[in-house]
Write a protein that holds these residues in place. Structure first.
Motif, mmCIF file in Angstrom:
data_model
loop_
_atom_site.group_PDB
_atom_site.id
_atom_site.type_symbol
_atom_site.label_atom_id
_atom_site.label_comp_id
_atom_site.label_asym_id
_atom_site.label_seq_id
_atom_site.Cartn_x
_atom_site.Cartn_y
_atom_site.Cartn_z
ATOM 1 N N GLY A 25 0.795 -1.221 0.000
ATOM 2 C CA GLY A 25 0.000 0.000 0.000
ATOM 3 C C GLY A 25 0.823 1.263 0.000
ATOM 4 O O GLY A 25 2.002 1.271 0.343
ATOM 5 N N ASN A 26 0.170 2.358 -0.382
ATOM 6 C CA ASN A 26 0.851 3.635 -0.611
ATOM 7 C C ASN A 26 0.483 4.716 0.393
ATOM 8 O O ASN A 26 0.671 5.897 0.116
ATOM 9 C CB ASN A 26 0.510 4.152 -2.016
ATOM 10 N N SER A 27 -0.061 4.346 1.540
ATOM 11 C CA SER A 27 -0.521 5.329 2.517
ATOM 12 C C SER A 27 0.533 5.712 3.538
ATOM 13 O O SER A 27 0.262 6.531 4.427
ATOM 14 C CB SER A 27 -1.749 4.782 3.258
ATOM 15 N N ASN A 28 1.737 5.117 3.446
ATOM 16 C CA ASN A 28 2.770 5.312 4.465
ATOM 17 C C ASN A 28 2.213 5.002 5.854
ATOM 18 O O ASN A 28 2.552 5.655 6.840
ATOM 19 C CB ASN A 28 3.334 6.740 4.417
ATOM 20 N N HIS A 29 1.349 3.996 5.921
ATOM 21 C CA HIS A 29 0.785 3.569 7.199
ATOM 22 C C HIS A 29 1.717 2.577 7.875
ATOM 23 O O HIS A 29 2.314 1.719 7.206
ATOM 24 C CB HIS A 29 -0.569 2.890 6.992
ATOM 25 N N ASP A 30 1.800 2.665 9.198
ATOM 26 C CA ASP A 30 2.445 1.633 9.990
ATOM 27 C C ASP A 30 1.393 0.562 10.247
ATOM 28 O O ASP A 30 0.481 0.748 11.057
ATOM 29 C CB ASP A 30 2.967 2.203 11.303
ATOM 30 N N LEU A 31 1.489 -0.549 9.562
ATOM 31 C CA LEU A 31 0.465 -1.573 9.607
ATOM 32 C C LEU A 31 0.508 -2.415 10.876
ATOM 33 O O LEU A 31 -0.301 -3.327 11.040
ATOM 34 C CB LEU A 31 0.584 -2.461 8.370
ATOM 35 N N ASP A 32 1.465 -2.094 11.756
ATOM 36 C CA ASP A 32 1.498 -2.736 13.066
ATOM 37 C C ASP A 32 1.221 -1.717 14.163
ATOM 38 O O ASP A 32 1.525 -1.944 15.327
ATOM 39 C CB ASP A 32 2.857 -3.403 13.289
ATOM 40 N N ALA A 33 0.635 -0.584 13.796
ATOM 41 C CA ALA A 33 0.326 0.464 14.766
ATOM 42 C C ALA A 33 -0.870 0.065 15.627
ATOM 43 O O ALA A 33 -1.608 -0.866 15.316
ATOM 44 C CB ALA A 33 0.037 1.774 14.040
ATOM 45 N N ASP A 34 -1.060 0.814 16.712
ATOM 46 C CA ASP A 34 -2.237 0.581 17.553
ATOM 47 C C ASP A 34 -3.513 1.062 16.871
ATOM 48 O O ASP A 34 -4.595 0.511 17.108
ATOM 49 C CB ASP A 34 -2.082 1.301 18.899
ATOM 50 N N ALA A 35 -3.381 2.100 16.040
ATOM 51 C CA ALA A 35 -4.561 2.657 15.378
ATOM 52 C C ALA A 35 -4.141 3.338 14.079
ATOM 53 O O ALA A 35 -3.028 3.856 13.964
ATOM 54 C CB ALA A 35 -5.268 3.658 16.288
ATOM 55 N N ILE A 36 -5.023 3.313 13.094
ATOM 56 C CA ILE A 36 -4.821 3.970 11.807
ATOM 57 C C ILE A 36 -6.089 4.736 11.468
ATOM 58 O O ILE A 36 -7.208 4.224 11.663
ATOM 59 C CB ILE A 36 -4.521 2.944 10.694
ATOM 60 N N VAL A 37 -5.935 5.943 10.951
ATOM 61 C CA VAL A 37 -7.082 6.716 10.496
ATOM 62 C C VAL A 37 -7.323 6.402 9.026
ATOM 63 O O VAL A 37 -6.441 6.579 8.186
ATOM 64 C CB VAL A 37 -6.857 8.227 10.682
ATOM 65 N N ASP A 38 -8.501 5.906 8.733
ATOM 66 C CA ASP A 38 -8.913 5.604 7.359
ATOM 67 C C ASP A 38 -9.985 6.616 6.967
ATOM 68 O O ASP A 38 -11.101 6.586 7.489
ATOM 69 C CB ASP A 38 -9.458 4.178 7.275
ATOM 70 N N ASP A 39 -9.648 7.510 6.046
ATOM 71 C CA ASP A 39 -10.615 8.519 5.607
ATOM 72 C C ASP A 39 -11.029 8.297 4.153
ATOM 73 O O ASP A 39 -11.584 9.200 3.520
ATOM 74 C CB ASP A 39 -10.047 9.927 5.784
ATOM 75 N N SER A 40 -10.785 7.083 3.622
ATOM 76 C CA SER A 40 -11.052 6.827 2.214
ATOM 77 C C SER A 40 -12.146 5.792 1.973
ATOM 78 O O SER A 40 -12.453 5.489 0.813
ATOM 79 C CB SER A 40 -9.765 6.359 1.528
#
Length: 508
Positions: A328-343
């Protein structure tokens, strides 16, 4: 064009298979009982939507569930009995809830939030197509023994693919299936290695093997053709070279033919089953399944999507197919405690939500056994857009990075490959990293024809080169702000998993 890639994978305090199994519940029959005999389904007075209904795989259950589908206002599009997934269209607004109450149904839900009309991929930014004049200028400087545009393919040299091709370009007994927007098999760099007998359109949720059905709807659906060229563009003295120019490539089209190019779950279920049943050894998945970037297990529709696609990709693995997907191209940390998904959802009105990436899954990337791929640029460091995560990313591959500039004729840090209508163009994204890994997996399968998907995953990790976490804080775009934090060591870490794949090692 929808998100051709922004994704992640099961988080992993416990093994991924166990984690997903626990989340799905493996799924005690979702209901108590079927509606009472004689119950009349509510009138079909809503918009027509697509659904997946997931059941046990015995014929008696499937036949019983199909009767209930009809009674509740549904029409079966395709029934994949071997995995217990039924694709349905219905205008009954209560269809999903009613089917979840049917005996033998494990999960059921809508695969979209907008009505059926007349994907998401993971390239980052618009394509840059080479003009004829640019192609001629670049070709005039080609070195002896190189393809005309190969000087701009820094990615081949980065993983030793140029040298690997001289040792073993890959076997014609190995096919990589490109599950994508379609492939222009008339392109002169793709035609020599294209397998029409292993290609189809799965857009409707049911395989269409009519000749040419696998092709892109128009030139704007270029993504799959670019991916196919990265994998297996022939060394034929015409344009570019693929990482594995001796293997075959097939097209399984799953993108909606309109401008959205959405990749709906029923199309992807069809694609995995088709690939498995047609002897495809590797699939490349440079997308996430629309309409949800992350599918949360506490939502019945999203739960059904995870269940259906997971059944299909596990079926493919059992039949000997290795599935490779972009992170993926969101520069998300996929092992984070939480991710903001606005899409999400991306087929109607998106709303902002905060999700736990250990309970809300990117599909198919985060499913058990799927090889998750992050992207690097010419300097060998994480691309500024690439998602990452300790215990999530398996390996990395060249995906391009406009901030990492190579010493090539075009000075373009993105990936050059084939485009429809005999064109060539630059793209960047984890969409471009995944086919590099799929192609290296094809080289490994060529060298080890009896290797299972699990053994190929292990070989990909074993031959990879890991640069380790960067010594300095990571600032991918050079604006002075730390953009991501790498967790882990030299052997395995969140940016690169086990490392950047190496084609030369794969053939030695």
């Amino acid at each position: 064009m929808a998100h051709l890639r922004s994704r992640r994978r099961l988080a992993l305090a416990v093994p991924v298979v166990l984690s997903l199994t626990a989340s799905l519940g493996f799924l005690p029959s979702a209901a108590s009982a079927a509606p009472a005999a004689g119950t009349v389904a509510r009138a079909a007075d809503g918009p027509s939507l697509a659904y997946v209904v997931n059941t046990r795989t015995d014929h008696r259950t499937i036949e019983s569930v199909q009767r209930e589908i009809a009674r509740n206002g549904g029409t079966v599009v395709a029934a994949y009995d071997r995995i217990g997934v039924i694709v349905v269209h219905s205008a009954n607004p209560d269809f999903g809830a009613r089917m979840r109450a049917v005996r033998g149904v494990d999960s059921a839900g809508a695969t979209r939030t907008a009505p059926l009309s007349a994907a998401g991929t993971t390239d980052e930014g618009a394509a840059q197509v080479l003009s004829r004049a640019e192609r001629a200028r670049l070709a005039s400087g080609a070195a002896a023994g190189e393809e005309p545009l190969e000087a701009d393919q820094w990615d081949l040299r980065a993983i030793g693919a140029d040298r690997a091709a001289r040792i073993n370009p890959g076997s014609r007994n190995v096919t990589v299936g490109v599950i994508d927007t379609g492939v222009d098999d008339t392109h002169p760099d793709i035609a020599p290695n294209f397998s029409a007998s292993q290609s189809a359109s799965c857009v409707s949720g049911k395989a269409d093997t009519t000749y040419g059905a696998w092709r892109p709807a128009d030139a704007d659906h270029y993504h799959g053709t670019h991916v196919a060229g990265e994998i297996a563009a022939a060394r034929n003295g015409i344009g570019v070279a693929g990482v594995a120019p001796g293997v075959k490539v097939a097209s399984i089209t799953v993108a909606q033919p309109d401008a959205t190019s959405l990749f709906y779950p029923e199309s992807v279920v069809c694609a995995f089953v088709f690939a498995a049943d047609h002897g495809i050894e590797i699939t490349n998945n440079s997308y996430y399944v629309d309409p949800w970037l992350y599918n949360c297990m506490d939502d019945p529709d999203q739960r059904a999507i995870v269940d259906a696609v997971n059944r299909a990709q596990l079926y493919a693995q059992r039949k000997g197919t290795l599935n490779v997907a972009s992170a993926g191209n969101s520069n998300h940390d996929l092992d984070a405690d939480a991710i903001v998904d606005d899409s999400s959802p991306d087929d109607s009105t998106a709303r902002t939500r905060t999700i736990d990436p250990h309970e809300c899954f990117d599909v198919p990337t985060q499913l058990p056994g799927v090889v998750t791929v992050s992207a690097v640029g010419v300097k060998g460091t994480k691309s500024y857009y690439s998602s990452y995560g300790q215990g999530v990313v398996d390996v990395a591959g060249p995906g391009g990075d406009k901030y990492q500039i190579p010493d090539t004729p075009s000075k373009n840090g993105r990936i050059l490959s084939t485009m429809p209508n005999n064109q060539y163009g630059f793209l960047q994204g984890t969409s471009m990293a995944s086919p590099h890994v799929a192609a290296v997996a094809a080289l490994l399968k060529s060298a080890h024809p009896y290797a299972t998907p699990a053994q190929l995953r292990a070989l990909l990790k074993a031959e990879a080169d890991n640069p380790g976490c960067p010594a300095e804080p990571y600032d991918g775009d050079g604006d002075g702000v730390v953009d991501a934090t790498c967790v882990g060591g030299k052997r395995v870490n969140g940016f690169y998993g086990f490392g950047v794949v190496n084609a030369l090692r794969a053939v030695r």
